[in-house]
Design an enzyme around this catalytic site. Structure first.
Site, PDB file in Angstrom:
ATOM      1  N   TYR A 163      33.316 -16.650  58.644  1.00 37.18           N
ATOM      2  CA  TYR A 163      33.869 -15.181  58.523  1.00 37.18           C
ATOM      3  C   TYR A 163      32.864 -14.159  59.059  1.00 37.18           C
ATOM      4  O   TYR A 163      33.067 -13.288  60.084  1.00 37.18           O
ATOM      5  CB  TYR A 163      34.360 -14.839  57.196  1.00 37.18           C
ATOM      6  N   LYS A 167      32.903 -11.931  62.639  1.00 35.01           N
ATOM      7  CA  LYS A 167      33.012 -10.486  62.562  1.00 35.01           C
ATOM      8  C   LYS A 167      31.779 -10.124  63.532  1.00 35.01           C
ATOM      9  O   LYS A 167      31.777  -8.963  63.944  1.00 35.01           O
ATOM     10  CB  LYS A 167      32.856  -9.902  61.312  1.00 35.01           C
TER      11      LYS A 167
HETATM   12  N1  NAD Z   1      39.103  -5.909  52.466  1.00 37.10           N
HETATM   13  C1  NAD Z   1      37.655  -5.765  52.780  1.00 37.10           C
HETATM   14  O1  NAD Z   1      36.935  -5.915  51.959  1.00 37.10           O
HETATM   15  C2  NAD Z   1      37.288  -5.957  54.340  1.00 37.10           C
HETATM   16  C3  NAD Z   1      35.847  -5.555  54.651  1.00 37.10           C
HETATM   17  C4  NAD Z   1      35.414  -5.752  55.934  1.00 37.10           C
HETATM   18  C5  NAD Z   1      36.430  -6.033  56.934  1.00 37.10           C
HETATM   19  N2  NAD Z   1      37.823  -6.239  56.497  1.00 37.10           N
HETATM   20  C6  NAD Z   1      38.578  -6.677  57.599  1.00 37.10           C
HETATM   21  O2  NAD Z   1      39.722  -5.503  57.607  1.00 37.10           O
HETATM   22  C7  NAD Z   1      40.883  -6.334  58.068  1.00 37.10           C
HETATM   23  C8  NAD Z   1      42.081  -6.212  57.215  1.00 37.10           C
HETATM   24  O3  NAD Z   1      41.619  -6.885  55.642  1.00 37.10           O
HETATM   25  P1  NAD Z   1      42.577  -7.016  54.476  1.00 37.10           P
HETATM   26  O4  NAD Z   1      41.574  -6.909  53.351  1.00 37.10           O
HETATM   27  O5  NAD Z   1      43.685  -6.237  54.619  1.00 37.10           O
HETATM   28  O6  NAD Z   1      42.716  -8.482  54.853  1.00 37.10           O
HETATM   29  P2  NAD Z   1      43.953  -9.447  54.365  1.00 37.10           P
HETATM   30  O7  NAD Z   1      43.577 -10.778  54.128  1.00 37.10           O
HETATM   31  O8  NAD Z   1      44.654  -8.880  53.072  1.00 37.10           O
HETATM   32  O9  NAD Z   1      45.058  -9.236  55.566  1.00 37.10           O
HETATM   33  C9  NAD Z   1      45.238  -9.838  56.748  1.00 37.10           C
HETATM   34  C10 NAD Z   1      46.449  -9.895  57.593  1.00 37.10           C
HETATM   35  O10 NAD Z   1      46.370 -10.563  58.483  1.00 37.10           O
HETATM   36  C11 NAD Z   1      47.379 -11.390  58.643  1.00 37.10           C
HETATM   37  N3  NAD Z   1      47.076 -12.604  59.416  1.00 37.10           N
HETATM   38  C12 NAD Z   1      46.135 -13.914  58.977  1.00 37.10           C
HETATM   39  N4  NAD Z   1      46.211 -14.630  59.984  1.00 37.10           N
HETATM   40  C13 NAD Z   1      47.157 -13.993  60.963  1.00 37.10           C
HETATM   41  C14 NAD Z   1      47.238 -14.703  62.228  1.00 37.10           C
HETATM   42  N5  NAD Z   1      46.881 -15.708  62.642  1.00 37.10           N
HETATM   43  N6  NAD Z   1      48.218 -13.787  63.240  1.00 37.10           N
HETATM   44  C15 NAD Z   1      48.698 -12.660  62.685  1.00 37.10           C
HETATM   45  N7  NAD Z   1      48.264 -12.046  61.288  1.00 37.10           N
HETATM   46  C16 NAD Z   1      47.438 -12.878  60.549  1.00 37.10           C
HETATM   47  C17 NAD Z   1      47.664 -11.700  57.114  1.00 37.10           C
HETATM   48  O11 NAD Z   1      48.950 -12.243  57.018  1.00 37.10           O
HETATM   49  C18 NAD Z   1      47.634 -10.364  56.519  1.00 37.10           C
HETATM   50  O12 NAD Z   1      48.474  -9.523  56.549  1.00 37.10           O
HETATM   51  C19 NAD Z   1      40.697  -7.700  58.433  1.00 37.10           C
HETATM   52  O13 NAD Z   1      40.055  -7.668  59.770  1.00 37.10           O
HETATM   53  C20 NAD Z   1      39.282  -7.969  57.660  1.00 37.10           C
HETATM   54  O14 NAD Z   1      38.561  -8.904  57.968  1.00 37.10           O
HETATM   55  C21 NAD Z   1      38.203  -6.222  55.419  1.00 37.10           C
END
Ligand code: NAD
Length: 257
Positions: A163, A167
């Protein structure tokens, strides 16, 4: 006085991948509240349609589409649905990713198929979405792309090595693509969120892990999805038209790069 066009998203056609749940759902709601016409594109189609129904019930405009960003045909169908509904694409938020469903474990224990799947969603997904959307932005003479990376890259957070690696790739992708599309009037920027209390993070993390996440942040409190909205919207507005290839860190002042 009319609204300031530099910060106006009214009527803009905005695709948010992963818009069915978590932080993406918050982006979908907030862009709709700002007057944008939103497509919530998610592999969980029911979740995407639920978000759309909720937004529409509150007077906003949103289409929920089942989309697997790692599948070219699925992405093409989502882009066709967007054009069918709204006739243009102004903003692409590449937010979908595999993260919360990944076990935290040593890289020595990561199965090869899991590594490949993470790269396929988190990196190939960006490529496929941009490849499908950019020709339409080029024909329009402008467009805004926002790629969601992670502050893990600055901190080198371990135990989800695939992951974190994916990123970091998002940042290289953003920089190189900015050069390829700048003359078309398209900006490409990235955001690195810190650990954010999205629904999935809360359910997939232990209490101790959650408690540790406010430590070391200048703001002294945990991060919520709403904390990211202003930066993502700024990068989606004309106000950021002379800014491209950049990465903005939004983590409450933990990693100061
Ligand atoms: N939450 C955190 O702490 C955090 C920190 C840094 C970065 N991020 C990034 O922010 C973004 C959102 O994070 P989050 O916490 O809401 O993640 P999450 O895992 O809750 O949501 C991810 C979403 O992407 C969808 N998804 C997964 N695979 C997919 C695919 N193949 N095609 C289309 N949709 C797909 C899932 O169904 C979900 O709705 C992500 O890119 C994550 O990497 C999150």
């Amino acid at each position: 006085m009319p609204p300031n066009p530099r910060f106006d998203l009214t009527g803009q056609s905005v695709i948010i991948t992963g818009g069915g749940k978590g932080i993406g759902k918050v982006y979908a709601r907030e862009f709709a509240r700002a007057g944008a016409r939103v497509v919530a594109a998610d592999i969980d189609g029911d979740a995407a349609r639920d978000v759309a129904a909720e937004i529409v019930s509150e007077g906003g405009t949103c289409l929920g589409v089942t989309t697997d960003v790692s599948d070219a045909a699925s992405v093409e169908a989502m882009v066709a649905a967007t054009l069918g509904a709204f006739g243009r694409i102004d903003v692409l938020i590449n937010n979908a990713s595999l993260m919360s469903t990944l076990p935290r474990r040593s890289f020595l224990e990561i199965p090869e198929e899991e590594w490949d799947r993470v790269m396929s969603v988190n990196l190939k997904g960006l490529f496929l979405c941009c490849r499908s959307v950019v020709p339409h932005m080029r024909d329009q003479g402008r467009g805004k792309i926002v790629n969601i990376s992670s502050s893990r890259v600055w901190e080198g957070v371990p135990n989800r090595l695939h992951y974190t690696t994916s990123k970091a790739g998002v940042i290289g992708f953003t920089r190189a693509m900015a050069h390829e599309v700048g003359a078309m009037g398209i900006t490409v920027n990235a955001v690195t969120p810190g650990y954010t209390l999205s629904e999935s993070q809360v359910t997939s993390s232990t209490g101790n892990y959650l408690a540790a996440q406010a430590e070391g942040r200048a703001m002294g409190r945990p991060q919520h999805p709403e904390d990211l909205v202003g930066t993502v919207m700024f990068l989606s507005c004309p106000a950021s038209d002379y800014m491209t290839g950049q990465t903005i860190n939004v983590d409450g002042g933990k990693a100061m790069h």
